[in-house]
Design an enzyme around this catalytic site. Structure first.
Site, PDB file in Angstrom:
ATOM      1  N   ASP A   8       0.722  -1.037  -0.049  1.00 33.97           N
ATOM      2  CA  ASP A   8       0.090   0.109  -0.080  1.00 33.97           C
ATOM      3  C   ASP A   8       0.875   1.266  -0.007  1.00 33.97           C
ATOM      4  O   ASP A   8       1.601   1.414   0.898  1.00 33.97           O
ATOM      5  CB  ASP A   8      -0.880  -0.100   1.235  1.00 33.97           C
ATOM      6  CG  ASP A   8      -2.087  -0.961   1.087  1.00 33.97           C
ATOM      7  OD1 ASP A   8      -2.484  -1.067  -0.089  1.00 33.97           O
ATOM      8  OD2 ASP A   8      -2.517  -1.546   2.075  1.00 33.97           O
ATOM      9  N   GLY A 118      -6.647   3.590   3.765  1.00 33.23           N
ATOM     10  CA  GLY A 118      -5.591   4.566   4.466  1.00 33.23           C
ATOM     11  C   GLY A 118      -5.500   4.352   6.018  1.00 33.23           C
ATOM     12  O   GLY A 118      -4.584   4.329   6.355  1.00 33.23           O
ATOM     13  N   ASP A 151      -9.827  -5.685  -0.784  1.00 34.82           N
ATOM     14  CA  ASP A 151      -8.702  -5.143   0.214  1.00 34.82           C
ATOM     15  C   ASP A 151      -9.429  -4.487   1.450  1.00 34.82           C
ATOM     16  O   ASP A 151      -9.970  -3.477   1.308  1.00 34.82           O
ATOM     17  CB  ASP A 151      -7.700  -4.268  -0.531  1.00 34.82           C
ATOM     18  CG  ASP A 151      -6.621  -3.528   0.553  1.00 34.82           C
ATOM     19  OD1 ASP A 151      -6.537  -4.077   1.671  1.00 34.82           O
ATOM     20  OD2 ASP A 151      -6.005  -2.838  -0.165  1.00 34.82           O
TER      21      ASP A 151
HETATM   22 ZN    ZN Z   1      -4.158  -2.053  -0.515  1.00 36.09          ZN
END
Ligand code: ZN
Length: 196
Positions: A8, A118, A151
């Protein structure tokens, strides 16, 4: 099945967190037998795509919401492909899956976010399951080649639901990191595709 290293990338704008740049995983390239699956959660994926391509991405995924129009989206898909990297597109929980229709033929991966991107450790949002089903139907109907990935908020229970809905790649960061027996857990998650 292949093992993906899902990375990420956050910029502090598109999502409030900031995380690693390409230099961090570049050093791993060639040392581990993993698919480098890079998820750009950044506001300007076009500007930084080349850095993440050079750092060794096998799959480079950007957010639909980060670009302004379809020309920019098609251009970025072509740009990624022109470097022999697979191109993925992702949507946040609040984004309707049908906005992706015109891109589905061209992408190699569609990443459904099942939490707001996030932050780790959030609860799975069940509307992701409908999106996964939709993507699976479109894929079968049209013979598209993309893989469907999910995800956010994945544990054994939500993983089962996603696999039943048609998901092909699970991102299970927090769930695996917090486990005492990571190998067993990964095997359990992988076995879900063979039970059904
Ligand atoms: Zn991700």
């Amino acid at each position: 099945c292949a093992n993906y290293l899902h990375i990420d990338v956050m910029d502090g704008h598109f999502v409030p967190n900031i995380s690693l740049g390409g230099c961090v995983y570049k050093g791993l390239k060639g040392t581990v037998a993993l698919v480098f699956d890079v998820h750009l959660m950044i506001s300007d994926p076009r500007k930084y795509a080349i850095d993440f391509i050079k750092a060794g991405s096998d799959i480079l995924t950007f957010h639909y919401e980060a670009l302004n129009n379809e020309d920019e989206i098609f251009e970025l898909i072509d740009f990624i492909h022109s470097h022999n990297v697979l191109a993925g597109i992702s949507i946040k929980p609040g984004t309707n899956v049908e906005v992706l229709d015109k891109y589905l033929k061209y992408v190699d991966l569609v990443l459904v976010m099942s939490v707001e991107p996030g932050f780790g450790g959030q609860k799975f949002m069940p509307n992701a399951l409908d999106k996964i089903k939709y993507l699976k139907d479109e894929k079968q109907k049209n013979n598209y080649k993309y893989e469907i990935e999910v995800d956010g908020g994945i544990n054994l229970e939500t993983a089962k639901q996603c696999v039943n809905a048609g998901v092909e790649v699970l991102v299970a960061g927090t769930y695996i990191y917090n486990s005492d027996n990571k190998e067993k857990l990964i095997k359990e998650l992988q076995s879900l595709w063979f039970i059904n």
